[in-house]
Design a protein around this motif. Structure first.
Motif, PDB file in Angstrom:
ATOM      1  N   THR A 192       0.857  -1.183   0.000  1.00  0.00           N
ATOM      2  CA  THR A 192       0.000   0.000   0.000  1.00  0.00           C
ATOM      3  C   THR A 192       0.893   1.232   0.000  1.00  0.00           C
ATOM      4  O   THR A 192       1.845   1.308   0.767  1.00  0.00           O
ATOM      5  CB  THR A 192      -0.909   0.015   1.241  1.00  0.00           C
ATOM      6  OG1 THR A 192      -1.737  -1.148   1.230  1.00  0.00           O
ATOM      7  CG2 THR A 192      -1.782   1.255   1.263  1.00  0.00           C
ATOM      8  N   LYS A 193       0.565   2.191  -0.867  1.00  0.00           N
ATOM      9  CA  LYS A 193       1.340   3.432  -0.949  1.00  0.00           C
ATOM     10  C   LYS A 193       0.434   4.628  -0.693  1.00  0.00           C
ATOM     11  O   LYS A 193      -0.727   4.639  -1.112  1.00  0.00           O
ATOM     12  CB  LYS A 193       1.989   3.587  -2.326  1.00  0.00           C
ATOM     13  CG  LYS A 193       3.039   2.553  -2.661  1.00  0.00           C
ATOM     14  CD  LYS A 193       3.641   2.833  -4.033  1.00  0.00           C
ATOM     15  CE  LYS A 193       4.693   1.804  -4.403  1.00  0.00           C
ATOM     16  NZ  LYS A 193       5.281   2.072  -5.737  1.00  0.00           N
ATOM     17  N   GLU A 247      -2.414   3.949  -3.406  1.00  0.00           N
ATOM     18  CA  GLU A 247      -2.301   2.740  -4.223  1.00  0.00           C
ATOM     19  C   GLU A 247      -2.354   1.533  -3.315  1.00  0.00           C
ATOM     20  O   GLU A 247      -1.695   1.507  -2.264  1.00  0.00           O
ATOM     21  CB  GLU A 247      -0.995   2.757  -5.007  1.00  0.00           C
ATOM     22  CG  GLU A 247      -0.751   1.499  -5.841  1.00  0.00           C
ATOM     23  CD  GLU A 247       0.591   1.502  -6.532  1.00  0.00           C
ATOM     24  OE1 GLU A 247       1.049   0.417  -6.933  1.00  0.00           O
ATOM     25  OE2 GLU A 247       1.201   2.592  -6.661  1.00  0.00           O
ATOM     26  N   HIS A 248      -3.138   0.538  -3.707  1.00  0.00           N
ATOM     27  CA  HIS A 248      -3.223  -0.690  -2.916  1.00  0.00           C
ATOM     28  C   HIS A 248      -3.299  -1.885  -3.847  1.00  0.00           C
ATOM     29  O   HIS A 248      -4.273  -2.061  -4.580  1.00  0.00           O
ATOM     30  CB  HIS A 248      -4.454  -0.655  -2.007  1.00  0.00           C
ATOM     31  CG  HIS A 248      -4.627  -1.898  -1.183  1.00  0.00           C
ATOM     32  ND1 HIS A 248      -3.697  -2.311  -0.247  1.00  0.00           N
ATOM     33  CD2 HIS A 248      -5.610  -2.849  -1.171  1.00  0.00           C
ATOM     34  CE1 HIS A 248      -4.111  -3.429   0.319  1.00  0.00           C
ATOM     35  NE2 HIS A 248      -5.262  -3.776  -0.229  1.00  0.00           N
ATOM     36  N   GLN A 249      -2.240  -2.671  -3.843  1.00  0.00           N
ATOM     37  CA  GLN A 249      -2.183  -3.916  -4.609  1.00  0.00           C
ATOM     38  C   GLN A 249      -2.628  -3.707  -6.053  1.00  0.00           C
ATOM     39  O   GLN A 249      -3.471  -4.438  -6.588  1.00  0.00           O
ATOM     40  CB  GLN A 249      -3.014  -4.995  -3.924  1.00  0.00           C
ATOM     41  CG  GLN A 249      -2.477  -5.380  -2.547  1.00  0.00           C
ATOM     42  CD  GLN A 249      -3.305  -6.438  -1.867  1.00  0.00           C
ATOM     43  OE1 GLN A 249      -4.410  -6.755  -2.290  1.00  0.00           O
ATOM     44  NE2 GLN A 249      -2.790  -6.977  -0.769  1.00  0.00           N
ATOM     45  N   TYR A 254     -10.051   1.201   4.160  1.00  0.00           N
ATOM     46  CA  TYR A 254      -9.696  -0.073   4.771  1.00  0.00           C
ATOM     47  C   TYR A 254      -9.045  -0.934   3.691  1.00  0.00           C
ATOM     48  O   TYR A 254      -9.699  -1.349   2.729  1.00  0.00           O
ATOM     49  CB  TYR A 254     -10.939  -0.760   5.323  1.00  0.00           C
ATOM     50  CG  TYR A 254     -11.519  -0.075   6.543  1.00  0.00           C
ATOM     51  CD1 TYR A 254     -11.179  -0.504   7.831  1.00  0.00           C
ATOM     52  CD2 TYR A 254     -12.388   1.008   6.405  1.00  0.00           C
ATOM     53  CE1 TYR A 254     -11.710   0.130   8.949  1.00  0.00           C
ATOM     54  CE2 TYR A 254     -12.909   1.638   7.530  1.00  0.00           C
ATOM     55  CZ  TYR A 254     -12.569   1.194   8.787  1.00  0.00           C
ATOM     56  OH  TYR A 254     -13.085   1.814   9.897  1.00  0.00           O
ATOM     57  N   LEU A 255      -7.767  -1.193   3.853  1.00  0.00           N
ATOM     58  CA  LEU A 255      -6.975  -1.854   2.818  1.00  0.00           C
ATOM     59  C   LEU A 255      -6.314  -3.079   3.438  1.00  0.00           C
ATOM     60  O   LEU A 255      -5.203  -3.014   3.964  1.00  0.00           O
ATOM     61  CB  LEU A 255      -5.934  -0.880   2.262  1.00  0.00           C
ATOM     62  CG  LEU A 255      -6.494   0.498   1.844  1.00  0.00           C
ATOM     63  CD1 LEU A 255      -5.371   1.461   1.508  1.00  0.00           C
ATOM     64  CD2 LEU A 255      -7.455   0.356   0.670  1.00  0.00           C
ATOM     65  N   ASN A 256      -7.042  -4.195   3.384  1.00  0.00           N
ATOM     66  CA  ASN A 256      -6.642  -5.398   4.110  1.00  0.00           C
ATOM     67  C   ASN A 256      -6.466  -5.047   5.582  1.00  0.00           C
ATOM     68  O   ASN A 256      -7.395  -4.607   6.224  1.00  0.00           O
ATOM     69  CB  ASN A 256      -5.393  -6.026   3.505  1.00  0.00           C
ATOM     70  CG  ASN A 256      -5.678  -6.647   2.137  1.00  0.00           C
ATOM     71  OD1 ASN A 256      -6.825  -6.740   1.719  1.00  0.00           O
ATOM     72  ND2 ASN A 256      -4.640  -7.069   1.434  1.00  0.00           N
ATOM     73  N   ASN A 257      -5.265  -5.189   6.117  1.00  0.00           N
ATOM     74  CA  ASN A 257      -5.061  -4.907   7.542  1.00  0.00           C
ATOM     75  C   ASN A 257      -4.539  -3.496   7.794  1.00  0.00           C
ATOM     76  O   ASN A 257      -4.081  -3.176   8.891  1.00  0.00           O
ATOM     77  CB  ASN A 257      -4.093  -5.926   8.157  1.00  0.00           C
ATOM     78  CG  ASN A 257      -2.706  -5.843   7.539  1.00  0.00           C
ATOM     79  OD1 ASN A 257      -2.561  -5.408   6.402  1.00  0.00           O
ATOM     80  ND2 ASN A 257      -1.692  -6.298   8.275  1.00  0.00           N
ATOM     81  N   GLU A 287       5.146   3.604   2.240  1.00  0.00           N
ATOM     82  CA  GLU A 287       4.767   2.244   1.858  1.00  0.00           C
ATOM     83  C   GLU A 287       4.413   1.463   3.111  1.00  0.00           C
ATOM     84  O   GLU A 287       5.197   1.385   4.056  1.00  0.00           O
ATOM     85  CB  GLU A 287       5.895   1.549   1.107  1.00  0.00           C
ATOM     86  CG  GLU A 287       6.234   2.213  -0.232  1.00  0.00           C
ATOM     87  CD  GLU A 287       7.289   1.460  -1.008  1.00  0.00           C
ATOM     88  OE1 GLU A 287       7.862   0.494  -0.451  1.00  0.00           O
ATOM     89  OE2 GLU A 287       7.554   1.829  -2.165  1.00  0.00           O
ATOM     90  N   LEU A 288       3.220   0.896   3.128  1.00  0.00           N
ATOM     91  CA  LEU A 288       2.755   0.053   4.232  1.00  0.00           C
ATOM     92  C   LEU A 288       2.765  -1.398   3.762  1.00  0.00           C
ATOM     93  O   LEU A 288       2.220  -1.699   2.710  1.00  0.00           O
ATOM     94  CB  LEU A 288       1.347   0.452   4.664  1.00  0.00           C
ATOM     95  CG  LEU A 288       1.139   1.893   5.119  1.00  0.00           C
ATOM     96  CD1 LEU A 288      -0.333   2.139   5.421  1.00  0.00           C
ATOM     97  CD2 LEU A 288       1.996   2.219   6.345  1.00  0.00           C
ATOM     98  N   LYS A 289       3.360  -2.246   4.535  1.00  0.00           N
ATOM     99  CA  LYS A 289       3.453  -3.666   4.161  1.00  0.00           C
ATOM    100  C   LYS A 289       2.652  -4.537   5.114  1.00  0.00           C
ATOM    101  O   LYS A 289       2.387  -4.163   6.229  1.00  0.00           O
ATOM    102  CB  LYS A 289       4.931  -4.101   4.159  1.00  0.00           C
ATOM    103  CG  LYS A 289       5.777  -3.325   3.163  1.00  0.00           C
ATOM    104  CD  LYS A 289       7.222  -3.752   3.226  1.00  0.00           C
ATOM    105  CE  LYS A 289       8.087  -2.943   2.239  1.00  0.00           C
ATOM    106  NZ  LYS A 289       9.514  -3.343   2.292  1.00  0.00           N
TER     107      LYS A 289
END
Length: 264
Positions: free
Chosen positions: A2-3, A19-21, A133-136, A262-264
């Motif tokens: 996720t950006k 941006e998400h996936q 809400y982007l997955n976790n 960037e979130l991982k």
């Protein structure tokens, strides 16, 4: 992956990139189409990859380039009925299939994103903030509100990233050049959050566990990046937050992008 990037933020114009996936969206388009294209290119992305635009409200510093980008790249625009009503005079011709109307306070399921538009307090027809809400992971975009109630605090708490209004320094506004009625509007419940208000709300909702805070929508007349950061930073430090390791506090530049988070 996720950006998040604030492409540009302030009373002159606002635009956020998320941006998400592999799904790319913008929150607001408050500059010319060409300017937004350039800002997207500045972070190494392509305007042709934008999958959707989400509008918070109809003021020109949030919608100026939305219609142009929609026509140029066949991008759907999401907004509630009130915002669409206010936006139409600025929109130009929008393809019917790209007019997406939602109800505030109801989830939008867009591709791999779950997005909650929440009512806010501003002098627009039906303004909203957005919680992604982007997955976790969770990202809050909340500007152009003069007040945050308990319902809003509940919805945004627990975010990994807060894009959060810190529009003005109250003393600078009171002593500044704006007419009295404009000052009164900005200070009202339906105006904008001050640095001190932002600090108070953030002190309530932050957990101190690896959160990013981006102070946004700064006034060019009644605030400075240094003053905004100083005010919020001191308040958070006084509350015991770790601003070296756990809380990453940033101020959004007026005319250029922030760092890419960037979130991982």
């Amino acid at each position: 992956m996720t950006k998040f990037v604030s492409l540009s933020s302030g009373s002159s114009g606002n635009c956020v990139y998320i941006e998400h996936q592999g799904v790319h969206v913008l929150v607001d388009c408050g500059f010319s189409g060409k300017r937004i294209e350039d800002l997207i290119s500045d972070i190494g992305e392509s305007p042709s990859d934008i999958d959707a635009i989400f509008l918070t409200h109809e003021h020109t510093d949030h919608v100026k380039g939305a219609g142009i980008l929609s026509r140029r790249y066949d991008i759907p625009i999401f907004a509630n009925a009130g915002t669409w009503k206010g936006f139409i005079p600025y929109a130009g011709r929008i393809d019917e299939k790209n007019i997406k109307i939602f109800k505030s306070n109801n989830f939008i399921n867009f591709k791999n994103m779950d997005i909650l538009p929440i009512d806010i307090y501003h002098d627009a027809k039906e303004p909203v903030g957005y919680v992604f809400y982007l997955n976790n992971k969770k990202i809050t975009c909340l500007t152009d509100t003069g007040f945050i109630d308990d319902r809003m605090l509940y919805e945004i708490k627990g975010s990994d990233i807060y894009y959060f209004e810190a529009n003005h320094d109250l003393n600078a506004l009171k002593m500044g050049p704006y007419p009295f009625n404009t000052k009164k509007r900005i200070m009202s419940k339906f105006g904008h959050l001050s640095n001190d208000q932002a600090a108070d709300y953030l002190s309530d909702i932050l957990t101190g566990e690896d959160e990013y805070v981006f102070l946004a929508h700064l006034s060019n007349t009644n605030n400075t990046p240094e003053l905004s950061q100083y005010t919020v930073e001191n308040a958070l430090l006084n509350c015991g937050f770790d601003l070296k390791e756990k809380i990453k506090l940033r101020v959004c530049p007026r005319y250029k992008p922030t760092e890419v988070v960037e979130l991982k």
